[in-house]
Design a protein around this motif. Structure first.
Motif, PDB file in Angstrom:
ATOM      1  N   ALA A 613       1.143  -1.252  -0.163  1.00 55.24           N
ATOM      2  CA  ALA A 613       0.135   0.127   0.257  1.00 55.24           C
ATOM      3  C   ALA A 613       0.937   1.369   0.081  1.00 55.24           C
ATOM      4  O   ALA A 613       0.184   2.357  -0.514  1.00 55.24           O
ATOM      5  CB  ALA A 613      -1.068   0.086   1.499  1.00 55.24           C
ATOM      6  N   ARG A 614       1.994   1.325   0.793  1.00 57.25           N
ATOM      7  CA  ARG A 614       3.364   2.562   0.660  1.00 57.25           C
ATOM      8  C   ARG A 614       3.936   2.715  -0.296  1.00 57.25           C
ATOM      9  O   ARG A 614       3.742   4.169  -1.141  1.00 57.25           O
ATOM     10  CB  ARG A 614       4.315   2.480   1.713  1.00 57.25           C
ATOM     11  N   GLU A 615       3.992   1.398  -1.217  1.00 52.41           N
ATOM     12  CA  GLU A 615       4.533   1.812  -2.149  1.00 52.41           C
ATOM     13  C   GLU A 615       3.307   1.951  -3.653  1.00 52.41           C
ATOM     14  O   GLU A 615       3.439   2.915  -4.051  1.00 52.41           O
ATOM     15  CB  GLU A 615       5.182   0.210  -2.790  1.00 52.41           C
ATOM     16  N   LEU A 616       2.937   2.097  -3.779  1.00 56.15           N
ATOM     17  CA  LEU A 616       1.876   2.317  -4.419  1.00 56.15           C
ATOM     18  C   LEU A 616       1.100   3.623  -4.573  1.00 56.15           C
ATOM     19  O   LEU A 616       0.713   4.648  -4.814  1.00 56.15           O
ATOM     20  CB  LEU A 616       0.520   1.579  -4.495  1.00 56.15           C
ATOM     21  N   ALA A 617       0.788   4.463  -3.024  1.00 58.20           N
ATOM     22  CA  ALA A 617       0.253   5.430  -2.430  1.00 58.20           C
ATOM     23  C   ALA A 617       1.795   6.203  -2.750  1.00 58.20           C
ATOM     24  O   ALA A 617       1.205   7.397  -3.432  1.00 58.20           O
ATOM     25  CB  ALA A 617      -0.139   5.792  -0.865  1.00 58.20           C
ATOM     26  N   ASP A 618       2.944   6.064  -3.205  1.00 58.55           N
ATOM     27  CA  ASP A 618       4.060   6.600  -3.031  1.00 58.55           C
ATOM     28  C   ASP A 618       3.580   7.446  -4.593  1.00 58.55           C
ATOM     29  O   ASP A 618       4.727   7.728  -5.386  1.00 58.55           O
ATOM     30  CB  ASP A 618       5.296   6.334  -2.823  1.00 58.55           C
ATOM     31  N   ARG A 619       3.690   5.786  -5.387  1.00 62.38           N
ATOM     32  CA  ARG A 619       3.334   6.154  -6.696  1.00 62.38           C
ATOM     33  C   ARG A 619       3.035   6.702  -7.558  1.00 62.38           C
ATOM     34  O   ARG A 619       2.857   7.641  -8.719  1.00 62.38           O
ATOM     35  CB  ARG A 619       4.016   4.877  -7.182  1.00 62.38           C
ATOM     36  N   THR A 620       1.392   7.160  -6.585  1.00 65.64           N
ATOM     37  CA  THR A 620       0.671   7.218  -7.398  1.00 65.64           C
ATOM     38  C   THR A 620       0.454   8.259  -7.080  1.00 65.64           C
ATOM     39  O   THR A 620      -0.809   9.825  -7.558  1.00 65.64           O
ATOM     40  CB  THR A 620      -0.302   6.660  -8.063  1.00 65.64           C
ATOM     41  N   ALA A 623      -0.782  11.408  -0.695  1.00 65.47           N
ATOM     42  CA  ALA A 623      -0.437  11.918   0.263  1.00 65.47           C
ATOM     43  C   ALA A 623      -1.721  11.357   1.156  1.00 65.47           C
ATOM     44  O   ALA A 623      -0.748  10.913   2.051  1.00 65.47           O
ATOM     45  CB  ALA A 623      -0.083  13.295   0.175  1.00 65.47           C
ATOM     46  N   VAL A 624      -2.638  11.433   0.982  1.00 68.11           N
ATOM     47  CA  VAL A 624      -3.577  11.406   2.357  1.00 68.11           C
ATOM     48  C   VAL A 624      -3.157   9.701   3.164  1.00 68.11           C
ATOM     49  O   VAL A 624      -3.621   9.235   3.735  1.00 68.11           O
ATOM     50  CB  VAL A 624      -5.321  11.385   2.222  1.00 68.11           C
ATOM     51  N   ARG A 625      -3.677   8.796   1.614  1.00 71.85           N
ATOM     52  CA  ARG A 625      -3.002   7.583   2.552  1.00 71.85           C
ATOM     53  C   ARG A 625      -2.209   7.079   2.314  1.00 71.85           C
ATOM     54  O   ARG A 625      -1.774   6.239   2.904  1.00 71.85           O
ATOM     55  CB  ARG A 625      -3.693   7.017   0.665  1.00 71.85           C
ATOM     56  N   LEU A 626      -0.639   7.768   1.930  1.00 72.60           N
ATOM     57  CA  LEU A 626       0.115   7.531   2.229  1.00 72.60           C
ATOM     58  C   LEU A 626       0.554   7.554   3.700  1.00 72.60           C
ATOM     59  O   LEU A 626       0.445   7.385   4.785  1.00 72.60           O
ATOM     60  CB  LEU A 626       1.598   8.522   1.173  1.00 72.60           C
ATOM     61  N   ASN A 627      -0.091   8.771   4.325  1.00 73.26           N
ATOM     62  CA  ASN A 627      -0.213   9.345   5.813  1.00 73.26           C
ATOM     63  C   ASN A 627      -1.412   7.858   6.781  1.00 73.26           C
ATOM     64  O   ASN A 627      -0.724   8.078   7.630  1.00 73.26           O
ATOM     65  CB  ASN A 627      -1.174  10.855   6.177  1.00 73.26           C
TER      66      ASN A 627
END
Length: 943
Positions: A613-620, A623-627
């Motif tokens: 999930a972190r990799e996908l949030a970072d790539r796409t 920012a909200v989901r990364l947090n």
């Protein structure tokens, strides 16, 4: 006479400043980085000074990266850094590719993705990776014109620069001085700021002598004095005199003024330089001025509709005249004031027309979104509100709205607002534009305006797809302002509209279900989500199906049915996989799946799902989901006993960029760890930070924060109030299981058998029919506490061991030891064994408060134990490093970069960076090279 037609600059009178920069470059080469600000008035020689230091850096083997802000690009994020790091649409470096795709709108990103935030994170990681390859100098010139995102990234790099072999340089003028620019002067200490003043008279005369080719005579001295020590003015003045052959050098080497016509000001001197150009060259330069201080020759070919061969004579003439200079593979104006003179000489109407023509040409050539938007922005910023948005631009805006909003929401608001104004009121395009404008306003934080526009558009839009999008924005606005209940009436009314297709009804039902879930109405949310799926029947709608399954998975989680939630995740992810419009949902599903794995004691699966999930949030760019995934990781690491890693995850993202509930969760996790480690002041500070955010989330239960508040009362010696904190939230079917164990422990400690019995019954009901290790252990723990049954408590400890929860296991062993000791048996062996195991577990977690508390408690039973192995008693030096920090330090010594270390230890590069910063602080060193030296010394000292 020495005219500077090659773009080079003489540097006179700046020896001290150049020496300081050179010294800082040498330190960067040795691994000790720093951030530097160079400021002063226009033309004072800031850029010339830094360029001279760059030459020193290149000789020392440093990588050099140079970018610059300009006035036209302020609404478009990160352009100076993208230019500095040479981010192009087609690159070979994976990190650069990811950034180019994000900002070019090519990356897979769902609605709501914050592309600029994602690109900023990637840029910071790229800087880190570049520094692993060797020492570097990163310059952002004209920082006063940079966008706020660039300034924020510069500040973030500045805060961590000590651990990198990097000299970070910001060059700026005293004005304009925005608040974010002022904050840089708090980040950079006074000793690392260079303020350039005007040249003193001896230095000014030395510069004149160099330019004139001889010692200045009386009249030339008087003329130079009028330049007030400004090197640019002196240079332009002497060049103008040279072009007019107004300076002669006599046999004695004295340069004297021979003519009478001299420029009276710097603008006049620049105009004199431009006056020597042919009209063809000036026409090409006006087009170049539209593109900014620096520009791509390919873009100039596009906007002038000329071939490169046709442009070359004009470009060569401009370079020979000292107007243009090479800037890597591109060209740039020798000074921003020269470009400004060309730009300002065009009448406003002509300039706007040229910008529109340039925008159209770039759009037709499929140039990146930000380059087209940059040409359209002057049209909407002009004071002449009669300038309309061309029809082609309206169509272009609709086509690129999503990536433009993600990358540059402020620019999107400006362009979409004018486009909405100019579009016909009865045109279906207006509704689509208004929908995008509402989304853009929501993204910039203007929730009230977003809601107003969306509600107004709902009154006249008939396209069902746009209607659903507008309702989605309204629901988001209501959720942000704590008014979710208001959405229900509007959504239910929308369901009654005639002519709706099944997929539109299903989508509205999904929004209703999500709203009920946000209001805590779990049963209703489940019923409505099920109705949405039934509404679809055989109709395929991945959005409605995926979101309905997501709500049902949340309902299962809130009911504690973790096992039942897993197949819902799997089913939903099959539905949404590969759909760019459902990236946000994919992220939510993966985050919640990781939480569910953790609740089922499957920590390996949980960390793997969170990592994906972190990799996908970072790539796409989410920012909200990364947090959110960082926060989920923090909770998982807390439960698994990886407390140092959990603390590092809390520090990764600034609070202002998180949802309030995420802030509460993160600081709750940190406070729990600090309380157990006896660091009460640090723990209370985290609670203080979380308090205002807690007020914003109302009655929502955030378990880590509740546990932290409970511990605060325990530390204060008031266990009754600690228990009250828990019992106040132990209502409803969504109350957390982790809170029950602490409530049972506290109730037993204060003799409240009634509460202890209620909790035991509840824990027994949770464990009934379950195979989850920690649930079975919880029931045994609560029964053992209630009945003072040491055997049950030891079985609970075994269950927590199987679950991979060391803190809960230590608490169960502690309770077993107390039960054994209280039985008044002559044999203290079982009590001593359980006590020893508990102390060892607490010590491994560095839970020094628990160790001290346990030892004091058992002295009354005559059970003592000598000191355990020294566990981070030191606060500085190699012995103060945590186990994780020790592993990371060893990998740093091997020469691994942060991403490589993260791959080895299943941590994010940002988390590794946080650990490296802590290592540097504890060792009292400044660079990764110093870490290697300290490692060598430590090995030598230990034998």
């Amino acid at each position: 006479m020495r005219p500077l037609t090659d773009g080079s600059e003489l540097l006179v009178g700046r020896d001290d400043e150049l020496s300081r920069l050179a010294a800082w470059i040498r330190e960067a080469v040795q691994g000790r980085g720093r951030a530097v600000l160079v400021d002063g008035e226009p033309g004072i020689g800031k850029s010339a000074l830094v360029r001279a230091s760059v030459a020193v850096a290149e000789e020392a083997g440093c990588q050099v990266f140079w970018g610059a802000g300009d006035e036209l690009g302020q609404a478009l994020p990160l352009l100076p850094l993208l230019d500095a790091l040479r981010i192009a649409p087609v690159t070979r470096d994976p990190r650069r590719d990811a950034i180019a795709e994000l900002l070019g709108g090519e990356a897979v990103a769902g609605k709501g993705a914050d592309l600029a935030a994602a690109a900023a994170e990637q840029l910071i990681a790229l800087v880190d990776e570049l520094c692993q390859a060797g020492p570097a100098v990163l310059v952002v010139d004209e920082l006063q014109w940079a966008d706020r995102t660039t300034v924020a990234v510069w500040a973030r790099i500045a805060r961590s620069v000590r651990r990198l072999p990097l000299l970070l340089v910001g060059v700026l003028r005293p004005v304009p001085r925005r608040d974010d620019l002022r904050s840089l002067f708090r980040v950079v200490p006074p000793a690392e700021r260079l303020r350039l003043g005007r040249l003193a008279e001896p230095a000014a005369l030395e510069l004149v002598a160099e330019l004139a080719g001889g010692r200045p005579g009386t009249r030339l001295e008087e003329l130079a004095a009028g330049a007030a020590g400004n090197p640019l003015y002196l240079t332009e003045l002497l060049d103008a005199l040279s072009r007019s052959s107004c300076v002669e050098v006599d046999p004695a080497g004295v340069a004297e003024l021979t003519g009478t016509a001299t420029p009276d000001s710097l603008p006049e001197a620049i105009a004199d330089r431009l006056g020597f150009l042919s009209e063809a060259a000036r026409t090409v330069l006006r087009a170049a001025a539209l593109l900014g201080d620096g520009f791509s020759v390919a873009d100039l070919v596009t906007v002038t509709n000329s071939s490169l061969a046709d442009l070359m004579p004009a470009l060569d003439e401009a370079r020979a005249a000292g107007v243009l200079v090479a800037a890597g593979d591109d060209l740039a104006f020798r000074h921003t004031l020269i470009r400004r003179a060309l730009y300002d000489e065009m009448p406003t109407a002509v300039r706007i027309a040229w910008h529109q023509s340039a925008a159209w040409a770039l759009a037709e050539a499929r140039a990146p979104v930000e380059r087209v938007a940059r040409q359209l922005l002057p049209m909407v910023s002009t004071t002449d509100s009669r300038v309309p948005v061309p029809a082609w631009a309206v169509k272009w805006l609709l086509d690129v709205a999503t990536p433009l909003i993600g990358q540059a929401p402020v620019a999107a608001v400006a362009l979409l607002r004018r486009a909405v104004r100019d579009a016909p009121l009865d045109d279906a395009v207006t509704g689509a534009l208004a929908c995008r404008l509402a989304d853009a306003y929501y993204r910039v934080g203007n929730v009230a305006q977003a809601e107003r526009i969306a509600c107004r558009a709902l009154d006249r839009v008939r396209d069902p797809d746009v209607v659903v999008d507008l309702h989605t924005t309204v629901v988001q606005c209501h959720g942000m302002t704590g008014r979710s209940a208001e959405s229900l009436a509007t959504l239910n009314e929308a369901l009654e509209q005639p002519g709706l297709e099944a997929r539109h009804r299903a989508r509205l039902l999904v929004l209703i279900a999500r709203t009920h879930r946000d209001l805590g109405e779990v049963d209703t949310a489940g019923r409505v989500a099920t109705a949405a799926l039934a509404e679809l029947g055989a109709v395929e709608d991945r959005w409605a199906t995926g979101w309905a399954l997501h709500v049902l998975s949340l309902v299962a989680m809130m009911r504690g049915d973790w096992t039942g939630a897993l197949p819902l995740f799997e089913r939903a992810m099959v539905i949404v996989r590969g759909d760019p419009a459902l990236i946000d949902l994919t992220l939510l599903l993966r985050i919640n799946q990781s939480v569910t794995f953790g609740a089922l004691d499957r920590y390996t699966d949980a960390l793997a799902a969170a990592g994906r999930a972190r990799e996908l949030a970072d790539r796409t760019g989410s920012a909200v989901r990364l947090n959110q995934v960082q926060s989920a990781l923090g909770q998982l690491l807390l439960g698994a006993g990886r407390w140092d890693d959990a603390l590092a995850e809390v520090d990764v993202v600034p609070d202002e960029r998180k949802d309030p509930s995420v802030v509460c969760c993160d600081h709750g996790v940190a406070a729990i760890i600090h309380f157990h480690r006896g660091e009460t002041a640090a723990a209370l500070k985290h609670l203080e930070i979380a308090e205002p955010y807690s007020e914003r989330i109302g009655d929502r239960v955030v378990e880590p924060l509740v546990r932290a508040r409970c511990l605060a009362f325990e530390h204060a010696g008031v266990p009754e109030q600690a228990l009250s904190v828990l019992t106040d939230v132990l209502t409803g079917e969504d109350a957390g299981e982790d809170l029950l164990g602490d409530a049972a422990r506290l109730a037993t400690a204060i003799g409240d058998r009634g509460t202890a019995a209620e909790i035991e019954a509840r824990a027994r009901a949770i464990a009934d029919g379950s195979t989850v290790p920690h649930r079975l252990a919880l029931a045994l723990y609560c029964r053992g506490l209630l009945e003072q049954d040491p055997t049950a408590l030891l079985r609970a400890a075994d269950g927590y061991r199987d679950a991979g929860r060391p803190l809960s296991r230590a608490k169960a062993l502690e309770a077993a030891a107390f039960a054994f000791a209280s039985a008044e048996a002559e044999d203290r062996g079982p009590a001593r064994a359980a006590f020893t195991h508990a102390v060892d577990l607490y010590a491994e977690l560095d839970a020094q408060w628990d160790v001290a508390r346990l030892r004091a408690q058992f002295r009354v039973f005559g059970i003592r134990r000598g000191p355990t192995a020294k566990h981070r008693q030191a606060t500085h030096g190699w012995d103060s490093l945590t186990p994780t920090e020790g592993k990371i330090a060893a990998l740093v010594v091997e020469g691994l970069s942060n991403p490589q270390i993260g791959g080895r230890l299943y941590l994010s590069p940002r988390t590794v960076g946080t650990h490296v910063s802590h290592i540097l602080t504890k060792l009292g060193v400044n660079s990764r090279i110093d870490i290697a030296r300290e490692a060598g010394r430590n090995q030598t000292a230990s034998g």
